[in-house]
Design a protein around this motif. Structure first.
Motif, short mmCIF file in Angstrom:
data_model
loop_
_atom_site.label_atom_id
_atom_site.label_comp_id
_atom_site.label_asym_id
_atom_site.label_seq_id
_atom_site.Cartn_x
_atom_site.Cartn_y
_atom_site.Cartn_z
N ILE A 1 6.76 15.95 7.97
CA ILE A 1 7.40 14.88 7.20
C ILE A 1 7.03 13.57 7.90
CG2 ILE A 1 9.53 14.00 6.20
CD1 ILE A 1 10.83 16.73 6.82
N GLU A 2 6.51 12.63 7.13
CA GLU A 2 6.01 11.39 7.74
C GLU A 2 6.49 10.17 6.97
OE1 GLU A 2 1.80 10.74 7.20
OE2 GLU A 2 1.69 9.49 9.00
N ASP A 3 7.19 9.30 7.69
CA ASP A 3 7.54 8.00 7.15
C ASP A 3 6.75 6.92 7.89
OD1 ASP A 3 9.27 9.00 5.28
OD2 ASP A 3 11.10 8.24 6.22
N LEU A 4 6.80 5.72 7.32
CA LEU A 4 6.09 4.57 7.87
C LEU A 4 7.15 3.50 8.09
CD1 LEU A 4 3.31 3.27 8.37
CD2 LEU A 4 3.19 2.76 5.94
N VAL A 5 7.25 2.99 9.32
CA VAL A 5 8.31 2.02 9.63
C VAL A 5 7.76 0.83 10.39
CG1 VAL A 5 9.90 3.99 9.84
CG2 VAL A 5 9.04 2.88 11.92
N LEU B 1 9.63 1.52 5.78
CA LEU B 1 8.85 1.00 4.66
C LEU B 1 8.64 2.05 3.58
CD1 LEU B 1 6.11 -1.00 6.65
CD2 LEU B 1 8.23 -1.87 5.64
N THR B 2 9.23 3.22 3.80
CA THR B 2 9.03 4.36 2.90
C THR B 2 10.28 4.58 2.06
OG1 THR B 2 7.94 5.31 4.81
CG2 THR B 2 8.16 6.73 2.87
N ALA C 1 0.83 -1.21 0.00
CA ALA C 1 0.00 0.00 0.00
C ALA C 1 0.87 1.26 0.00
CB ALA C 1 -0.93 -0.01 1.21
N GLN C 2 2.02 1.18 0.67
CA GLN C 2 2.92 2.33 0.70
C GLN C 2 3.52 2.56 -0.70
OE1 GLN C 2 2.98 4.68 2.73
NE2 GLN C 2 4.97 5.24 3.56
N ARG C 3 3.74 1.49 -1.47
CA ARG C 3 4.22 1.66 -2.86
C ARG C 3 3.18 2.42 -3.69
NH1 ARG C 3 8.03 -0.44 -0.65
NH2 ARG C 3 8.16 1.74 -0.09
N ALA C 4 1.91 2.04 -3.52
CA ALA C 4 0.84 2.75 -4.23
C ALA C 4 0.82 4.22 -3.79
CB ALA C 4 -0.50 2.09 -3.93
N ASP D 1 0.54 5.26 4.91
CA ASP D 1 0.45 6.67 5.33
C ASP D 1 1.80 7.33 5.06
OD1 ASP D 1 -0.40 9.03 6.51
OD2 ASP D 1 -0.94 8.13 8.42
N MET D 2 1.77 8.51 4.47
CA MET D 2 3.01 9.24 4.20
C MET D 2 2.68 10.71 4.04
SD MET D 2 5.82 8.84 1.12
CE MET D 2 4.54 8.41 -0.01
N THR D 3 3.59 11.56 4.50
CA THR D 3 3.44 13.00 4.30
C THR D 3 4.75 13.57 3.76
OG1 THR D 3 1.96 13.15 6.20
CG2 THR D 3 2.88 15.21 5.39
N ARG D 4 4.63 14.46 2.81
CA ARG D 4 5.77 15.26 2.38
C ARG D 4 5.32 16.72 2.32
NH1 ARG D 4 8.03 11.43 3.75
NH2 ARG D 4 9.53 10.13 2.60
N THR D 5 6.27 17.61 2.51
CA THR D 5 6.00 19.04 2.38
C THR D 5 6.86 19.58 1.25
OG1 THR D 5 5.57 19.18 4.76
CG2 THR D 5 5.99 21.25 3.60
#
Lengths: 392, 392
Positions: A368-372, A382-383, A150-153, A254-258
């Motif tokens: 800034i959000e990564d998923l681990v 995982l990001t 899902a993170q790849r999508a 889930d991911m965030t970038r600015t």
């Protein structure tokens, strides 16, 4: 589902069984039953066996799709659609049929069912430990693979959004009525809505369902839960936060970038840099045995040392770092463990977001959000998406 | 929201207040608070006033977006993120601050909160009448307009789906490995997934969020809740059931059509015709004062007279008319009133689906669903889409 961990956890409730009364939207329900029913149905775990009670409409599909041991239907209890008390009578008969005289329900189970069963002599207790949620928090390899996919999508969607920003022109004051610095795409203002639509279609094409998406620029980005609307501008910070769910597996990412198209102010650059630092500090704090509170403290300390308020230094602040550092994710977007004050011990298999941010209406927002995933000796990210602020 | 009907209904509970503890996903919560928060929060109606209790993260947005009279935040009770018992202490203090010593919760409210408040001396009673849901069932003109608008988006999506079927070619046995009668689009098999993706993108372009969609052909269509997968074929019945939610208003629509590309069997034609008859009979039965049971009976009678089983004649049947005739729709896809055994009196402003169908794995499935609003002297059909079975 990890059946042995489940059985171990539920065996400590002190009751004969564990009852879920919910639709597919409830993550505990889907986890325990493996079944997607749009209306509430019962799943009971008792004596190492799981049983479901569904309407006639769902019976055929339940037998072929659910992962439970036994499927019962309303007609087995001579109940037809309708009466409320008769429905609760059926529920009690279903439980007694499994030898259950006392049962645990999660804190968010329905009080109507709990009280009705109590009236029928079944001892219903609230599982305040929320054991099923604790079990769900630790992922199997298969669940981690689903979240990774899902993170790849999600990254494909983020890429499509970034591409829109990259291709945008900037209104320069000669574009009629347009406010200077407005981003333009194909000659019209590039709006949050347009970027969200691109994200949504990209996710669809990758088999993900759409919940909300945040594309918020300028002052809007200073409210962490503002979804964003209207034209985006150059030289402002634009937060893009995407949390899709796979339609196949039902697991979330889930991911965030600015981003900033053009030239951010020194103030924004400093806030971005310190947020990268907070992200690194939080990530470094992640390992089995560390608590969610420890990880949150690591992020807070970076901000506090740099002079920004946090909820630790001022519980009423509306600027600074005004949310927790992260949350578990799986069948729910927000689940255990919490990376926050009071957050408990991390275990291998916990999958968490790490998402420090700084907010001030006068400056804008940065997150800034990564998923681990927590591993035996630390974490695995995982990001794969790069962390870059400025889009030239 | 119709505030006077709400106040009237809640005044009959015999308690000091009415409490919702839920996230935006709960329709009662959104109806009462007007607020979209992704995590559970409290909304309390007491003494003609509505009050919300939210975390610091949601406070700013809650003050500007929620439709309640008062917004409180955790920091007002010196609560920071974390402890479970402290959280319930805060809930009790919030309620006592409004003079509430006894409170009603809907049947699906969380038992953890109910029991915790009881331990703190607040008399929590289950509103088994589900008054807020009853209030929500009767729509204002504004709500009806929102549902009508969502149905227009739905019709655009249905049109796009029908167009795909219309443009499909049929494999004739000279197409390599393809099963004869497989529908082809651009030379490859036309699948349920492909049609759903077209529906979803069309809905997105009309501002609607995507829940599940049913595109099921042949034997799959014989299970009313099978979502459908794989290649579609000519000469079989294909059920398309779409229930989108407007992202702006959060109101749902719902419609089903059954199509056949090519030449349906006489058996399928007969089932389609009798289902059209059942639809007409059910629609004719709709008027204020009639019950949902009456409307369901009208549809059942048509089927039973034609020799098909229903749940009235055989509660365990897996073929025939094996679901209710319809359901209320609004902020929830399935809400009151029910057009089924035990379904109560219809009132002007009720919005319901009418969706008779016939199912048999040996033949396939047929369902036709319109969406109507009950008026002072009958009903108005909110659906404009034609009812046509065969696509030549």
């Amino acid at each position: 589902m990890d059946r042995s961990r489940l059985d171990d956890a539920l065996s400590t409730t002190g009751t004969d069984g564990y009852l879920i009364d919910a639709s597919q939207e409830d993550a505990n329900q889907f986890y325990l039953s493996g079944f997607t029913g749009p209306d509430p149905f019962l799943t009971l775990a008792a004596d190492g066996e799981t049983s479901m009670l569904v309407s006639g409409l769902e019976y055929g599909r339940a037998r072929s799709e659910a992962t439970v041991d036994v499927v019962k239907r309303h007609a087995d209890y001579d109940y037809e659609y309708g009466g409320r008390e008769e429905r609760y009578d059926m529920y009690a008969a279903f439980m007694r049929g499994k030898g259950v005289e006392s049962v645990s329900m999660p804190p968010r189970g329905p009080v109507g069912t709990a009280d009705a069963l109590r009236e029928r002599g079944i001892d219903v207790r609230v599982d305040h430990e929320d054991r099923l949620t604790e079990v769900r928090a630790v992922k199997t390899d298969e669940e981690i693979a689903a979240i990774r996919e899902a993170q790849r999508a999600n990254e494909a969607a983020m890429r499509a959004a970034e591409e829109l920003l990259r291709e945008a022109d900037v209104a320069d004051g000669h574009d009629g009525d347009l406010v200077e610095e407005t981003l333009l795409y194909d000659g019209t203002p590039l709006t949050s809505e347009r970027v969200k639509s691109t994200i949504e279609i990209e996710l669809l094409n990758h088999g993900c369902a759409l919940d909300e998406t945040i594309v918020a620029g300028g002052e809007q980005a200073a409210d962490p839960h503002d979804r964003g609307s209207g034209p985006l501008r150059a030289n402002e910070a634009i937060i893009i936060d995407i949390f899709p769910r796979s339609k196949t597996t039902r697991y979330n990412a889930d991911m965030t970038r600015t981003f900033c198209v053009g030239e951010p102010s020194d103030e924004l650059r400093e806030r971005y840099a310190i947020t990268e630092e907070a992200l690194s500090a939080a990530l470094e704090a992640i390992e089995p045995g560390a608590t969610g509170e420890d990880v949150h403290a690591a992020a807070c300390s970076v901000y506090e040392d740099a002079g920004y308020p946090t909820f630790r230094t001022d519980p009423k602040t509306e600027v600074g770092f005004i949310h927790s550092t992260g949350h578990g994710i799986g069948l729910d977007v927000h689940e255990l463990p919490r990376l926050s004050s009071g957050g408990g011990s991390l275990e291998p298999g916990h999958v968490v977001t790490v998402e420090p941010g700084l907010y001030d209406p006068a400056v804008g927002g940065v997150r800034i959000e990564d998923l681990v995933v927590v591993t035996a000796d630390g974490y695995e990210n995982l990001t794969e998406y790069p962390i870059e602020f400025v889009i030239d």
